[in-house]
Scaffold this active site. Structure first.
Site, PDB file in Angstrom:
ATOM      1  N   ARG A   1      -1.988  -0.976  -9.729  1.00  0.00           N
ATOM      2  CA  ARG A   1      -0.861  -1.876 -10.005  1.00  0.00           C
ATOM      3  C   ARG A   1      -1.343  -3.320 -10.105  1.00  0.00           C
ATOM      4  O   ARG A   1      -2.458  -3.627  -9.658  1.00  0.00           O
ATOM      5  CB  ARG A   1       0.137  -1.787  -8.828  1.00  0.00           C
ATOM      6  CG  ARG A   1       0.572  -0.370  -8.522  1.00  0.00           C
ATOM      7  CD  ARG A   1       0.695  -0.134  -7.017  1.00  0.00           C
ATOM      8  NE  ARG A   1       0.853   1.302  -6.735  1.00  0.00           N
ATOM      9  CZ  ARG A   1       2.018   1.937  -6.770  1.00  0.00           C
ATOM     10  NH1 ARG A   1       3.113   1.262  -6.989  1.00  0.00           N
ATOM     11  NH2 ARG A   1       2.094   3.233  -6.550  1.00  0.00           N
TER      12      ARG A   1
ATOM     13  N   ASP B   1       4.090  -4.869  -7.461  1.00  0.00           N
ATOM     14  CA  ASP B   1       3.483  -3.624  -6.966  1.00  0.00           C
ATOM     15  C   ASP B   1       4.061  -2.413  -7.682  1.00  0.00           C
ATOM     16  O   ASP B   1       3.569  -1.299  -7.498  1.00  0.00           O
ATOM     17  CB  ASP B   1       3.688  -3.477  -5.451  1.00  0.00           C
ATOM     18  CG  ASP B   1       5.139  -3.612  -5.042  1.00  0.00           C
ATOM     19  OD1 ASP B   1       5.747  -4.656  -5.350  1.00  0.00           O
ATOM     20  OD2 ASP B   1       5.681  -2.674  -4.441  1.00  0.00           O
TER      21      ASP B   1
ATOM     22  N   GLY C   1       2.649   3.740   1.429  1.00  0.00           N
ATOM     23  CA  GLY C   1       3.202   4.002   2.757  1.00  0.00           C
ATOM     24  C   GLY C   1       3.721   5.420   2.903  1.00  0.00           C
ATOM     25  O   GLY C   1       3.946   5.898   4.012  1.00  0.00           O
TER      26      GLY C   1
ATOM     27  N   GLY D   1       0.828  -1.217   0.000  1.00  0.00           N
ATOM     28  CA  GLY D   1       0.000   0.000   0.000  1.00  0.00           C
ATOM     29  C   GLY D   1       0.853   1.253   0.000  1.00  0.00           C
ATOM     30  O   GLY D   1       2.074   1.208   0.148  1.00  0.00           O
TER      31      GLY D   1
HETATM   32  P1  AMP Z   1       8.964   1.032  -3.311  1.00  0.00           P
HETATM   33  O1  AMP Z   1      10.205   0.227  -3.180  1.00  0.00           O
HETATM   34  O2  AMP Z   1       9.213   2.518  -3.361  1.00  0.00           O
HETATM   35  O3  AMP Z   1       8.114   0.589  -4.444  1.00  0.00           O
HETATM   36  O4  AMP Z   1       8.159   0.849  -1.955  1.00  0.00           O
HETATM   37  C1  AMP Z   1       7.748  -0.409  -1.468  1.00  0.00           C
HETATM   38  C2  AMP Z   1       6.777  -0.239  -0.320  1.00  0.00           C
HETATM   39  O5  AMP Z   1       7.400   0.411   0.791  1.00  0.00           O
HETATM   40  C3  AMP Z   1       5.560   0.599  -0.647  1.00  0.00           C
HETATM   41  O6  AMP Z   1       4.451   0.054   0.029  1.00  0.00           O
HETATM   42  C4  AMP Z   1       5.916   1.948  -0.094  1.00  0.00           C
HETATM   43  O7  AMP Z   1       4.789   2.729   0.193  1.00  0.00           O
HETATM   44  C5  AMP Z   1       6.690   1.588   1.157  1.00  0.00           C
HETATM   45  N1  AMP Z   1       7.642   2.636   1.552  1.00  0.00           N
HETATM   46  C6  AMP Z   1       8.793   2.966   0.934  1.00  0.00           C
HETATM   47  N2  AMP Z   1       9.413   3.965   1.580  1.00  0.00           N
HETATM   48  C7  AMP Z   1       8.646   4.301   2.654  1.00  0.00           C
HETATM   49  C8  AMP Z   1       8.751   5.262   3.705  1.00  0.00           C
HETATM   50  N3  AMP Z   1       9.783   6.105   3.805  1.00  0.00           N
HETATM   51  N4  AMP Z   1       7.755   5.299   4.604  1.00  0.00           N
HETATM   52  C9  AMP Z   1       6.706   4.469   4.528  1.00  0.00           C
HETATM   53  N5  AMP Z   1       6.559   3.531   3.582  1.00  0.00           N
HETATM   54  C10 AMP Z   1       7.506   3.441   2.638  1.00  0.00           C
HETATM   55 MG    MG Z   2       6.452   0.793  -5.209  1.00  0.00          MG
END
Ligand code: AMP
Ligand code: MG
Length: 504
Positions: free
Chosen positions: A194, A263, A103, A101
């Protein structure tokens, strides 16, 4: 609620009009959590995309001011916004994670642009959401500017990708391995749905939600399918077609996404969530830049097989919609997903033919392409420059520097002779072929060493001059820009192996 120490959320006396029409929030209750962005201390715009704002029908002049800073930091969502964090699951490096989700991203809402296309306006780094797990919901300036630059470069290259509307600094620090300046990125996408969004509901065997989601995706992204027989199977076909096109386009410019988890695969067919992405310099199909991709799962040449793997996961979510008889549904979907191999291959070969200036298809084309790629690999020839300079060689005006990139000159000369014969058989002039090549072979890609340089200037010294110049050069990647030759050059020999990080 305000962050401790933050001034009152800045509520502009005049507010920019966003003609929001939030179909996802309205139609898909239960697919998200309603959550407001967390205000930040002192928002300041560091980069704003006025041209994109105009396309979206927004008041660019007004948004360029502190009003824009308040909006794009999340401090003052404009009237009509309905901020939400979307739910999704996903396979990360092959391992299923039932709840990911948004985040650290919050969808403000959707606007329909001047072109009639509906787009999401999303703030990335806008504070914690119910999906943040252990994360802080924030983003740092370096990765935000990196996503800005690469998004716009991809768009200018003609590759579907999410766009960059604004980057603002927050006046707060985020803590990664060290304290970094915080920032919020405003991302524009055809949608943020996604493969993992489907997986979230498939996991719960929630066929009714899956059906609503599939119908929503068809209406928004594939309206022609709405009246088709077995429309959910045609949705699978259509998503596969767009992904085959997308990944083949990545391959044509040496783009390595870096983290093609389910995702991070948008059903719209746009490139999304390319945090650790980078463009290949020397041609090597096994190139990997992401520091966390230890097994090379998302290496350059693995991107098509991985897309197919992800599409198999997508197909699995659609099984109950494809046929009530599960065995039958599996048989049908499997056949489709297996077909991705040939689908991708035809896009890839079509793209490579264009890169070599070939107007028609001939039996031996694939072998001709492969021979060149093999030589490039053996010689570590620069991917971008090789194709760009081949176009110049075709009309006899190329610098010897291209030939000089190849170790086995006799083999290269032999290939050149066969290529020129092949071009001649197409029956168009070499000048025409060369001109066509320059329209598909970019002179400029975001070179890793220059991206790093531009980001260092921007983040460490607050100097945006190089970032601005690079963005401008990359906005016309197929035009020769002799005054900016340094942006076309491969990395200096002392640049060393390049590593990227996920940018969280
Ligand atoms: P990503 O690798 O950017 O596709 O992120 C993978 C997951 O980690 C997703 O659910 C993001 O929303 C969550 N996420 C990445 N960075 C953060 C952060 N700094 N705070 C909260 N959730 C994060
Ligand atoms: Mg992502």
């Amino acid at each position: 609620m305000l962050a401790k120490g933050a001034p009152d959320a800045y509520v502009p006396a005049m507010t920019a009009q966003f003609a929001f029409d939030n179909s996802f929030a309205r139609d898909l209750e239960g697919f998200y959590a309603r959550i407001a962005p967390t205000p930040v201390a002192s928002p300041r715009i560091v980069k704003f995309n006025a041209a994109l704002a105009e396309e979206l029908g927004l008041d660019a002049a007004m948004l360029q001011s502190e009003i824009g800073a308040a909006i794009f930091s999340g401090n003052a969502p404009p009237p009509g916004a309905d901020p939400i964090a979307m739910a999704y699951a996903g396979h990360q490096f092959g391992h299923f994670v039932p709840q990911l989700g948004d985040g650290r991203a919050i969808l403000l809402g959707e606007v329909v642009g001047r072109d009639g296309i509906r787009r999401d306006i999303q703030l990335k780094g806008a504070g914690p959401t119910p999906f943040s797990r252990r994360g802080d919901g924030r983003a740092a300036l370096g990765p935000v500017l990196r996503e800005y630059l690469i998004s716009e470069a991809m768009h200018a290259l003609g590759i579907p990708a999410t766009r960059a509307l604004a980057a603002v600094t927050t006046g707060e620090e985020v803590y990664r391995e060290r304290a970094l300046p915080g920032a919020v990125f405003t991302r524009v996408a055809r949608s943020h749905i996604r493969v993992g969004t489907f997986q979230f509901f498939a996991l719960r065997s929630d066929v009714s939600s899956l059906t609503r989601l599939a119908d929503y995706v068809i209406a928004r992204h594939y309206p022609d399918l709405a009246d088709r027989e077995n429309k959910y199977l045609t949705l699978l076909d259509a998503v596969m077609e767009r992904q085959a096109q997308l990944v083949s386009r990545w391959m044509m410019v040496g783009f390595i996404h870096g983290v093609v988890n389910t995702d991070n695969m948008a059903v719209s067919g746009e490139t999304i969530d390319f945090g650790p992405c980078a463009f290949m310099d020397a041609y090597d199909p096994l190139t990997v830049f992401s520091s966390i991709d230890e097994m090379g799962r998302y290496a350059y040449a693995n991107q098509a097989p991985i897309a197919q793997w992800n599409l198999a996961r997508f197909a699995e979510t659609l099984l109950p919609l494809i046929d009530a008889d599960r065995e039958k549904a599996i048989a049908i979907a499997t056949e489709r997903v297996v077909g991705f191999t040939d689908l991708f291959k035809s896009h890839w070969l079509g793209g490579m033919r264009a890169k070599l200036g070939l107007a028609r298809a001939e039996e031996g084309d694939e072998a001709l392409v492969q021979d060149l790629l093999d030589q490039m690999q053996a010689s570590r020839a620069d991917f971008t420059l090789t194709f760009r300079q081949l176009g110049e060689l075709a009309v006899g005006s190329a610098p010897e520097s291209l030939r000089g990139q190849f170790l086995d000159l006799a083999r290269f000369d032999g290939w050149m002779a066969r290529w020129k014969d092949r071009l001649a058989r197409d029956g168009r002039s070499l000048q025409d072929a060369a001109a066509a090549m320059q329209r598909v072979n970019p002179a400029f890609i975001p070179r890793n060493h220059l991206v790093e340089d531009a980001l260092a200037h921007a983040v460490e010294r607050g100097d945006m001059a190089m970032f601005e110049e690079m963005l401008s050069v990359l906005s016309r990647p197929y035009d020769a820009q002799p005054a900016h030759a340094r942006y076309a050059a491969p990395p200096p020999l002392d640049f060393g192996p390049y590593r990227t990080f996920c940018g969280t």
